[in-house]
Design an enzyme around this catalytic site. Structure first.
Site, short mmCIF file in Angstrom:
data_model
loop_
_atom_site.label_atom_id
_atom_site.label_comp_id
_atom_site.label_asym_id
_atom_site.label_seq_id
_atom_site.Cartn_x
_atom_site.Cartn_y
_atom_site.Cartn_z
CG HIS A 141 -2.06 0.70 1.06
ND1 HIS A 141 -2.17 2.25 0.82
CD2 HIS A 141 -3.48 0.65 1.13
CE1 HIS A 141 -3.42 2.78 0.70
NE2 HIS A 141 -4.10 1.55 0.88
CG HIS A 142 2.11 4.88 -2.91
ND1 HIS A 142 3.43 5.06 -2.31
CD2 HIS A 142 2.47 5.53 -4.15
CE1 HIS A 142 4.30 5.88 -3.13
NE2 HIS A 142 3.36 5.97 -4.42
CB ALA A 143 -1.18 4.71 2.64
#
Length: 207
Positions: free
Chosen positions: A185-187
């Protein structure tokens, strides 16, 4: 298991998390070639060896241990446990087992073999029950190699934990290569972090 809640106001990823979690929800995957020549030459069992090596690197870095827990809180687990699939030839289905990490491969292998022997014939999707919440998923598709692999989690944009998928190994330039797809997840995980993971994984295998 310890889950340390993140104070977003003082977190250095706050604006990145808010952007890629809420404004523009974004997961991504990368497929890499892992040189497993050392594993094969040492006669190690490939699947548990890769589970062990992957878990070692996952537990080095907080970005792979960041999650939203069952109470909806954002935080970091102190340890992640590999959950892995085994295939049932008779029903052409799979089950998920999990084995706690150990500091040395020999101990992990003994526990892995104990779990697969005890729960390997359980054809339920959750082959070994009572999985803890601090697990990360690993699977293997040994029937085919691949250059790209992607999981589409329609309702999974709040799932921050990495997912690993291995394919069929093959020979290339006197090396034995294993395709490994890593979904993150890029978060919580940028390109730098996933590349560091790959480099450290290869170094650990070679050592």
């Amino acid at each position: 298991m310890v889950f340390e809640k993140i104070d977003k106001n003082s977190w250095n990823r706050k604006e990145y998390f808010d952007h890629y979690f809420a404004s523009v929800p974004c997961t991504y995957s990368m497929t890499v070639k892992v040189d497993i020549t050392q594993i094969k030459e040492k006669g190690m069992k490939l699947y548990p060896a890769m589970l062990y090596y992957i878990a070692m690197i996952v537990n080095r870095h907080s970005e792979f241990r960041t999650a939203i827990n069952q109470d909806g809180e954002l935080g970091i687990y102190d340890e992640m446990i590999p959950s892995y699939t085994i295939f049932h030839n008779d029903t052409e289905t799979f089950s998920s087992l999990w084995t706690e990490c150990k500091s040395d491969f020999k101990s992990f292998l003994a526990d892995y073999e104990s779990d697969t022997q005890r729960y390997g014939n359980n054809h339920r999707m959750e082959g070994k029950p009572n999985a803890p919440e601090n697990i990360f998923n690993v699977s293997m598709i040994p029937w085919s190699t691949f250059d790209g692999f992607n999981l589409n989690l329609q309702k999974g944009y709040d799932y921050l934990i990495p997912i690993f998928t291995m394919g069929k190994y093959y020979k290339e330039d006197n090396k034995i290569i294993l395709p490994l797809a890593i979904q993150v997840h890029h978060a919580v995980c940028d390109g730098f972090h996933i590349c560091r993971f790959v480099n450290e994984l290869q170094e650990l295998i070679n050592s």
